[in-house]
Design a protein around this motif. Structure first.
Motif, PDB file in Angstrom:
ATOM      1  N   LEU A  72     -66.549   8.833 -25.624  1.00  0.00           N
ATOM      2  CA  LEU A  72     -66.067   7.500 -25.246  1.00  0.00           C
ATOM      3  C   LEU A  72     -66.779   6.412 -26.046  1.00  0.00           C
ATOM      4  O   LEU A  72     -66.172   5.407 -26.419  1.00  0.00           O
ATOM      5  CB  LEU A  72     -66.253   7.276 -23.748  1.00  0.00           C
ATOM      6  N   LYS A  73     -68.061   6.603 -26.335  1.00  0.00           N
ATOM      7  CA  LYS A  73     -68.813   5.610 -27.118  1.00  0.00           C
ATOM      8  C   LYS A  73     -68.323   5.530 -28.558  1.00  0.00           C
ATOM      9  O   LYS A  73     -68.577   4.552 -29.243  1.00  0.00           O
ATOM     10  CB  LYS A  73     -70.309   5.928 -27.091  1.00  0.00           C
ATOM     11  N   SER A  74     -67.608   6.556 -29.027  1.00  0.00           N
ATOM     12  CA  SER A  74     -67.125   6.551 -30.402  1.00  0.00           C
ATOM     13  C   SER A  74     -65.932   5.614 -30.605  1.00  0.00           C
ATOM     14  O   SER A  74     -65.580   5.311 -31.744  1.00  0.00           O
ATOM     15  CB  SER A  74     -66.739   7.975 -30.836  1.00  0.00           C
ATOM     16  N   PHE A  75     -65.325   5.132 -29.518  1.00  0.00           N
ATOM     17  CA  PHE A  75     -64.209   4.205 -29.628  1.00  0.00           C
ATOM     18  C   PHE A  75     -64.739   2.815 -29.956  1.00  0.00           C
ATOM     19  O   PHE A  75     -65.654   2.315 -29.291  1.00  0.00           O
ATOM     20  CB  PHE A  75     -63.404   4.145 -28.324  1.00  0.00           C
ATOM     21  N   GLU A  76     -64.161   2.209 -30.972  1.00  0.00           N
ATOM     22  CA  GLU A  76     -64.600   0.874 -31.379  1.00  0.00           C
ATOM     23  C   GLU A  76     -64.374  -0.138 -30.261  1.00  0.00           C
ATOM     24  O   GLU A  76     -65.244  -0.945 -29.954  1.00  0.00           O
ATOM     25  CB  GLU A  76     -63.839   0.432 -32.631  1.00  0.00           C
ATOM     26  N   ASP A  77     -63.208  -0.087 -29.630  1.00  0.00           N
ATOM     27  CA  ASP A  77     -62.872  -1.014 -28.542  1.00  0.00           C
ATOM     28  C   ASP A  77     -63.329  -0.403 -27.218  1.00  0.00           C
ATOM     29  O   ASP A  77     -62.674   0.475 -26.661  1.00  0.00           O
ATOM     30  CB  ASP A  77     -61.369  -1.278 -28.511  1.00  0.00           C
ATOM     31  N   GLN A  78     -64.453  -0.871 -26.707  1.00  0.00           N
ATOM     32  CA  GLN A  78     -65.018  -0.337 -25.463  1.00  0.00           C
ATOM     33  C   GLN A  78     -64.338  -0.902 -24.222  1.00  0.00           C
ATOM     34  O   GLN A  78     -64.726  -0.563 -23.103  1.00  0.00           O
ATOM     35  CB  GLN A  78     -66.523  -0.608 -25.415  1.00  0.00           C
ATOM     36  N   ASN A  79     -63.320  -1.736 -24.388  1.00  0.00           N
ATOM     37  CA  ASN A  79     -62.574  -2.286 -23.258  1.00  0.00           C
ATOM     38  C   ASN A  79     -61.258  -1.565 -23.028  1.00  0.00           C
ATOM     39  O   ASN A  79     -60.443  -2.011 -22.211  1.00  0.00           O
ATOM     40  CB  ASN A  79     -62.324  -3.786 -23.472  1.00  0.00           C
ATOM     41  N   LEU A  80     -61.039  -0.451 -23.713  1.00  0.00           N
ATOM     42  CA  LEU A  80     -59.820   0.326 -23.494  1.00  0.00           C
ATOM     43  C   LEU A  80     -59.812   0.904 -22.080  1.00  0.00           C
ATOM     44  O   LEU A  80     -60.864   1.251 -21.538  1.00  0.00           O
ATOM     45  CB  LEU A  80     -59.728   1.476 -24.500  1.00  0.00           C
ATOM     46  N   ILE A  81     -58.641   1.016 -21.495  1.00  0.00           N
ATOM     47  CA  ILE A  81     -58.495   1.643 -20.180  1.00  0.00           C
ATOM     48  C   ILE A  81     -58.506   3.157 -20.357  1.00  0.00           C
ATOM     49  O   ILE A  81     -57.846   3.687 -21.257  1.00  0.00           O
ATOM     50  CB  ILE A  81     -57.194   1.178 -19.504  1.00  0.00           C
ATOM     51  N   VAL A  82     -59.251   3.859 -19.514  1.00  0.00           N
ATOM     52  CA  VAL A  82     -59.325   5.317 -19.574  1.00  0.00           C
ATOM     53  C   VAL A  82     -58.135   5.897 -18.819  1.00  0.00           C
ATOM     54  O   VAL A  82     -57.919   5.596 -17.645  1.00  0.00           O
ATOM     55  CB  VAL A  82     -60.653   5.838 -18.972  1.00  0.00           C
TER      56      VAL A  82
END
Length: 63
Positions: free
Chosen positions: A22-32
Motif C-alpha cells: 500500500l505504501k508503494s502507491f504514490e497517491d496515499q488518498n486512494l480508497i481501498v
C-alpha cells in the motif's frame, strides 16, 4: 475439468506485506477496494479489526 488456480490466488498476505504494498502507491488518498470475483465487482473497506479463529488471530477487512 477444474480451472487451474492462478498463482496470486494461492498467496496469503501478512499485515507487514500489505502495508509495504500500500505504501508503494504514490497517491496515499486512494480508497481501498476488495474483490472476490476477479475484478467484476468491488467493495470498499469500511473497517479493519482483529478476527479470531480458535487460537489464531487475523486482520479482518470489513466491506
Amino acid at each position: 475439468m477444474m480451472t487451474p488456480i492462478p498463482n496470486w490466488e494461492d498467496r496469503t498476505k501478512t499485515i507487514q506485506h500489505l502495508i509495504a504494498e500500500l505504501k508503494s502507491f504514490e497517491d496515499q488518498n486512494l480508497i481501498v477496494m476488495v474483490t472476490d470475483d476477479e475484478g467484476k465487482t468491488f467493495k470498499s473497506v469500511k473497517l479493519v479489526s482483529k478476527g479470531f479463529d480458535d487460537d489464531k488471530v487475523y486482520c479482518v477487512l470489513h466491506i
